[in-house]
Motif scaffolding. Structure first.
Motif, PDB file in Angstrom:
ATOM      1  N   PHE A  79       3.768   4.484  23.352  1.00 55.31           N
ATOM      2  CA  PHE A  79       5.217   4.405  23.483  1.00 55.31           C
ATOM      3  C   PHE A  79       5.708   4.654  24.902  1.00 55.31           C
ATOM      4  CE2 PHE A  79       4.848   4.932  18.945  1.00 55.31           C
ATOM      5  CZ  PHE A  79       5.873   4.146  18.458  1.00 55.31           C
ATOM      6  N   TYR A  80       5.079   5.561  25.623  1.00 57.01           N
ATOM      7  CA  TYR A  80       5.717   6.032  26.852  1.00 57.01           C
ATOM      8  C   TYR A  80       4.884   5.854  28.118  1.00 57.01           C
ATOM      9  CZ  TYR A  80       8.312   8.077  23.087  1.00 57.01           C
ATOM     10  OH  TYR A  80       9.008   8.229  21.931  1.00 57.01           O
ATOM     11  N   PHE A 121       8.940   6.079  15.745  1.00 52.19           N
ATOM     12  CA  PHE A 121       9.698   4.822  15.723  1.00 52.19           C
ATOM     13  C   PHE A 121      11.150   5.103  15.351  1.00 52.19           C
ATOM     14  CE2 PHE A 121      11.353   1.037  13.687  1.00 52.19           C
ATOM     15  CZ  PHE A 121      10.912   0.012  14.507  1.00 52.19           C
ATOM     16  N   ASP A 153      12.967   7.012  18.052  1.00 54.02           N
ATOM     17  CA  ASP A 153      13.107   6.167  19.231  1.00 54.02           C
ATOM     18  C   ASP A 153      14.390   5.339  19.165  1.00 54.02           C
ATOM     19  OD1 ASP A 153      12.107   5.474  21.644  1.00 54.02           O
ATOM     20  OD2 ASP A 153      10.853   3.851  20.927  1.00 54.02           O
ATOM     21  N   GLN A 154      14.857   5.080  17.951  1.00 51.32           N
ATOM     22  CA  GLN A 154      16.064   4.251  17.817  1.00 51.32           C
ATOM     23  C   GLN A 154      17.339   5.065  17.922  1.00 51.32           C
ATOM     24  OE1 GLN A 154      14.751   1.614  18.161  1.00 51.32           O
ATOM     25  NE2 GLN A 154      12.800   2.082  17.208  1.00 51.32           N
ATOM     26  N   THR A 172      19.947   6.246  19.830  1.00 47.96           N
ATOM     27  CA  THR A 172      20.368   5.893  21.188  1.00 47.96           C
ATOM     28  C   THR A 172      21.831   6.246  21.395  1.00 47.96           C
ATOM     29  OG1 THR A 172      20.781   3.714  20.329  1.00 47.96           O
ATOM     30  CG2 THR A 172      18.786   3.984  21.606  1.00 47.96           C
ATOM     31  N   ARG A 193      17.924   6.644  25.620  1.00 46.06           N
ATOM     32  CA  ARG A 193      16.819   6.796  24.665  1.00 46.06           C
ATOM     33  C   ARG A 193      16.655   8.274  24.334  1.00 46.06           C
ATOM     34  NH1 ARG A 193      11.073   3.916  26.020  1.00 46.06           N
ATOM     35  NH2 ARG A 193      10.355   3.588  23.906  1.00 46.06           N
ATOM     36  N   ASP A 231       0.743   5.629  36.589  1.00 46.26           N
ATOM     37  CA  ASP A 231       1.609   4.479  36.323  1.00 46.26           C
ATOM     38  C   ASP A 231       2.952   4.574  37.034  1.00 46.26           C
ATOM     39  OD1 ASP A 231       2.707   6.494  34.929  1.00 46.26           O
ATOM     40  OD2 ASP A 231       2.781   5.487  33.005  1.00 46.26           O
ATOM     41  N   MET A 282       5.028  -4.180  20.703  1.00 50.69           N
ATOM     42  CA  MET A 282       4.780  -3.871  22.110  1.00 50.69           C
ATOM     43  C   MET A 282       4.840  -2.377  22.402  1.00 50.69           C
ATOM     44  SD  MET A 282       6.545  -6.828  24.208  1.00 50.69           S
ATOM     45  CE  MET A 282       5.974  -8.417  23.747  1.00 50.69           C
ATOM     46  N   GLY A 283       5.673  -1.661  21.660  1.00 49.56           N
ATOM     47  CA  GLY A 283       5.729  -0.212  21.848  1.00 49.56           C
ATOM     48  C   GLY A 283       6.590   0.209  23.017  1.00 49.56           C
ATOM     49  N   THR A 284       6.525  -0.538  24.119  1.00 49.49           N
ATOM     50  CA  THR A 284       7.296  -0.149  25.305  1.00 49.49           C
ATOM     51  C   THR A 284       8.738  -0.650  25.232  1.00 49.49           C
ATOM     52  OG1 THR A 284       6.269  -2.051  26.300  1.00 49.49           O
ATOM     53  CG2 THR A 284       5.444   0.095  26.969  1.00 49.49           C
ATOM     54  N   VAL A 306      12.462  -0.672  23.661  1.00 47.03           N
ATOM     55  CA  VAL A 306      13.324   0.150  22.829  1.00 47.03           C
ATOM     56  C   VAL A 306      14.050  -0.804  21.895  1.00 47.03           C
ATOM     57  CG1 VAL A 306      15.083   1.911  22.836  1.00 47.03           C
ATOM     58  CG2 VAL A 306      13.627   1.626  24.813  1.00 47.03           C
ATOM     59  N   LEU A 307      13.855  -0.618  20.594  1.00 49.11           N
ATOM     60  CA  LEU A 307      14.361  -1.614  19.655  1.00 49.11           C
ATOM     61  C   LEU A 307      15.835  -1.415  19.334  1.00 49.11           C
ATOM     62  CD1 LEU A 307      11.384  -2.069  17.216  1.00 49.11           C
ATOM     63  CD2 LEU A 307      11.932  -3.326  19.253  1.00 49.11           C
ATOM     64  N   SER A 308      16.618  -1.028  20.338  1.00 48.88           N
ATOM     65  CA  SER A 308      18.055  -0.908  20.093  1.00 48.88           C
ATOM     66  C   SER A 308      18.787  -2.143  20.582  1.00 48.88           C
ATOM     67  CB  SER A 308      18.604   0.345  20.757  1.00 48.88           C
ATOM     68  OG  SER A 308      18.291   0.331  22.118  1.00 48.88           O
ATOM     69  N   TRP A 349      15.597  -2.988  15.455  1.00 51.14           N
ATOM     70  CA  TRP A 349      14.754  -2.197  14.536  1.00 51.14           C
ATOM     71  C   TRP A 349      15.091  -2.496  13.093  1.00 51.14           C
ATOM     72  CZ3 TRP A 349      17.003   1.236  11.178  1.00 51.14           C
ATOM     73  CH2 TRP A 349      18.283   1.680  11.486  1.00 51.14           C
TER      74      TRP A 349
END
Lengths: 351, 373
Positions: free
Chosen positions: A96-97, A238, A241-242, A244, A253, B27, B130-132, B134-136, B181
């Protein structure tokens, strides 16, 4: 003689010990195992956990061979659970990060801090827990409150009238890795306190852990629904993460704050487990050098274990069954001691 | 003393090891070497099996001082690539970019209504896995995705996606579906058909309009009528500020607005004979028109007329669902979850309305508009 623990440090250590790292993979596996009866598993397993924590006197027991074998099993299983969860935690952070950071580097920081700290200050875990656990808990509750705005399906949280026994039993077994550290942590910190711990000092952390697990279950299942949840490896991450806030660029986030906070929580949980392990009052008095040795084993595991799926498979399908067996035996042995001590006490009263 | 200095060396070497492990060493990317993607548009490619994917980037030469002097339309720039999947397109655009692609700031993903449902599903799957990302962000349907994402309304000063703000503002008539999402959640859940906002772009006026639902049926993406879309909003409790015009006996048009409310579902019946009652409770205010309305009195006939109009919209939505073998309401899903999967004989992904009886009860109340308006 070390100073006695404050009730807050005692309760916080127990809470950290229960929730160490388990939150990251919660509640996927009980839903996979128990399906529609997952909420029932939560009620039954959580209820048993709370009642048992309240009944068992949280003090050390006579060092009989049986007690030593049981404590040794608990320690081995606890270290196995922590190691497997650490693999999963590293993979989660990477996915994720930090996609470009190797997993061993992420877990390496965690291990270096936890092992280094234990070697320098072996018995400071309860003090750390007493400070950080209430703060982390308050932060998590605030964030989960925000996550509740995404809740869409309240109806699925209601229990279904059809109960399937086999999935229900499997779900209870899956819960074992959460409950596993309770008995040995209770005994280790109970024996360090000058007076016998009050029942409510034991009950509050067990109830808090139960309530938090229940809340997180509700927020994940209610947001994603039971089907989508099973497509994800870390459904809770997950979901959070949403969470926001659209208004600000850098705060957009906000849900990930709690994930980073829980990494600290997991570190404190592992510190408490190490403290339980090297304490002379439990087990066979594991020496301090075992801590870096275990750290090395975990590190080798992180390098060797190919994927988080493999780690969670071992956790759920192997270690959990052993943990459930240990918990049953320990419960039987503790009940035997409890009945025996009552009998001795009543015979003394008669005399 | 010797022990002390030994401990210090242990600490120093531990700190060195920790610094080496910290993620920034692996990274770290300075912000000026990052290319944040603002919007992605996916259209059918020149050949079958290929996609034309448009990426929108903010113009990095913009500064706070130059914002007002930059000509309109130059706040962003686009790049288009041809690839077989969305994931492949992202790696292609990375090869063509000197800066590192950053996916955490994507605001809108527009998928063409001309794409096959299979492409929709794999694209959504790619975005989620993808994970990276943000599904907003918002997922929308449109005829020409490249035209929509390249739009830059003249009112926009900073590089921001106007469509994202329009959808997120909670100022729309209805609560549009389409947060990535929840779109993905619906896509993988049996018993619910994927529905997103259908957006049409007007390149000459640089504007877009947001009117109807796009439904991902088995054979393709279909667009619902305005009436069916409104009915869908009433039936699912997503109406925020719908409005209805009623012709009064005097011949004037009375306008009722701010219509919002709740819905309640009740399932009865046995296997193969599902009886669903959807109770829609709404309220609204008189916005204007109609000489009779001046007194602010509630007219039972007017309430009845509004209820009838709302019920017609609901019926249109249900008819559209039955005709298209789709269920954007999620009623089939609700039924599966209530009764267990065995109750639902059709395999996942197909919707059958056979044996269903749906009754819609609408209650409507006119609220006094108050002294503030």
């Amino acid at each position: 003689m070390r100073p006695s623990l404050s009730p807050q440090a005692y309760s916080s250590s127990l809470l950290a010990s229960i929730l160490a790292g388990s939150l990251f993979i919660w509640p996927l596996h009980i839903v996979l195992a128990a399906g529609q009866n997952a909420d029932l598993v939560l009620v039954v397993a959580g209820g048993t956990m709370v009642i048992w924590t309240a009944i068992v006197p949280g003090v050390g027991r006579e060092p009989t061979p049986v007690a030593a074998v049981l404590d040794g099993t608990a320690l081995v299983l606890m270290m196995a659970v922590d190691g497997l969860i650490l693999v999963s935690l590293g993979s989660m952070l990477q996915t994720f990060y930090f996609p470009e950071t190797p997993r061993w580097a992420l877990a390496g920081i965690f291990l270096a801090v936890v092992v280094g700290w234990t070697l320098r200050r072996p018995h400071s875990a309860p003090i750390l827990a007493g400070l950080w656990v209430p703060l982390l808990l308050a932060g998590s509750l605030a964030m989960v409150g925000l996550a509740f705005t995404n809740l869409r399906f309240i109806r699925v949280l209601a229990p279904l009238p059809t109960i399937a026994l086999r999935p229900l039993g499997l779900g209870l077994v899956v819960m074992a890795f959460v409950i596993l550290p309770i008995p040995i942590t209770l005994r280790r910190y109970g024996s360090q306190r000058q007076e016998v711990p009050r029942w409510r000092d034991r009950l509050i952390p067990a109830l808090t852990a139960w309530a938090l697990l229940g809340l997180l279950y509700a927020v994940v299942v209610g947001t994603l629904g039971p089907t989508a949840l099973t497509h994800l490896r870390w459904p809770l991450v997950f979901t959070l993460d949403q969470v926001t806030l659209d208004s600000a660029f850098f705060l957009s986030r906000i849900g990930i704050l709690v994930i980073f906070a829980w990494t600290l929580g997991a570190a404190i949980g592992v510190l408490v487990h190490f403290d339980v392990m090297v304490s002379p009052s439990t087990g066979a008095g594991v020496p301090l050098w075992a801590v870096p040795a275990i750290g090395m084993v975990w590190f080798a595991g992180i390098l060797l274990i190919p994927s988080p799926a493999w780690a969670t498979w071992w956790l759920v399908h192997r270690v959990d069954f052993a943990a459930a067996g240990y918990l049953t035996l320990d419960a039987l042995y503790s009940s035997m001691l409890l009945v025996h001590s009552r009998r001795v006490r009543s015979s003394l009263d008669i005399q | 003393m010797i022990k002390r200095s030994g401990q210090r060396w242990v600490l120093v070497s531990l700190a060195v090891v920790l610094l080496g492990l910290l993620s920034g060493c692996w990274d770290q990317r300075p912000v000026e070497t990052r290319a944040a993607i603002l919007a992605i548009g996916v259209d059918p490619g020149p050949r079958k099996g290929l996609l034309r994917v448009t990426f929108v980037f903010p113009n990095v030469t913009l500064t706070a001082g130059s914002l007002t002097s930059v000509p309109s339309g130059q706040e962003t720039f686009t790049m288009t690539v041809i690839a077989s999947t969305l994931a492949a397109a992202i790696s292609t655009v990375q090869r063509e970019q000197s800066r590192a692609i950053y996916l955490g700031q994507v605001r809108v993903v527009a998928l063409s209504t001309r794409l096959a449902p299979r492409i929709w599903m794999t694209s959504l799957h790619d975005l989620t896995q993808m994970g990276t990302m943000v599904l907003s962000f918002w997922v929308v349907a449109t005829a020409n995705a490249n035209k929509l994402v390249a739009l830059h309304p003249p009112t926009e000063m900073v590089p921001e996606v106007a469509l994202y703000r329009a959808l997120s503002c909670k100022c729309q008539d209805l609560r549009w579906p389409g947060r990535a999402w929840s779109v993905w959640t619906n896509a993988v859940t049996p018993g619910v058909t994927l529905a997103v906002a259908d957006v049409s772009a007007n390149s000459t006026t640089n504007t877009f309009s947001l009117k109807t639902l796009a439904i991902l049926a088995r054979d393709g993406v279909s667009t619902w009528s305005l009436e069916a879309t409104t009915g869908w909003a009433y039936l699912t409790g997503r109406s925020l500020a719908e409005s209805v015009s009623i012709r009064m006996p005097s011949g004037d048009l009375a306008s009722i607005g701010h219509i919002h409310g709740t819905t309640q579902l009740k399932f009865t019946g046995t296997v193969g004979h599902v009886h669903l009652v959807d109770t829609v409770r709404l309220q609204g205010t008189v916005l204007g028109g109609g000489a009779e309305m001046g007194s602010g009195k509630r007219d039972p006939a007017l309430t009845e007329d509004v209820s009838r109009t709302i019920r017609q919209a609901c019926d249109a939505a249900i008819q559209a669902a039955i005709d298209g073998h789709v269920d954007p309401f999620g009623w089939h899903r609700d039924l599966i979850w209530r009764r267990g999967a065995a109750f639902f004989p059709a395999p996942a992904g197909t919707i059958s309305w056979q044996g269903w009886r749906v009754a819609v009860h609408v209650t409507f109340q006119i609220r006094n508009e108050g002294v503030l308006r």
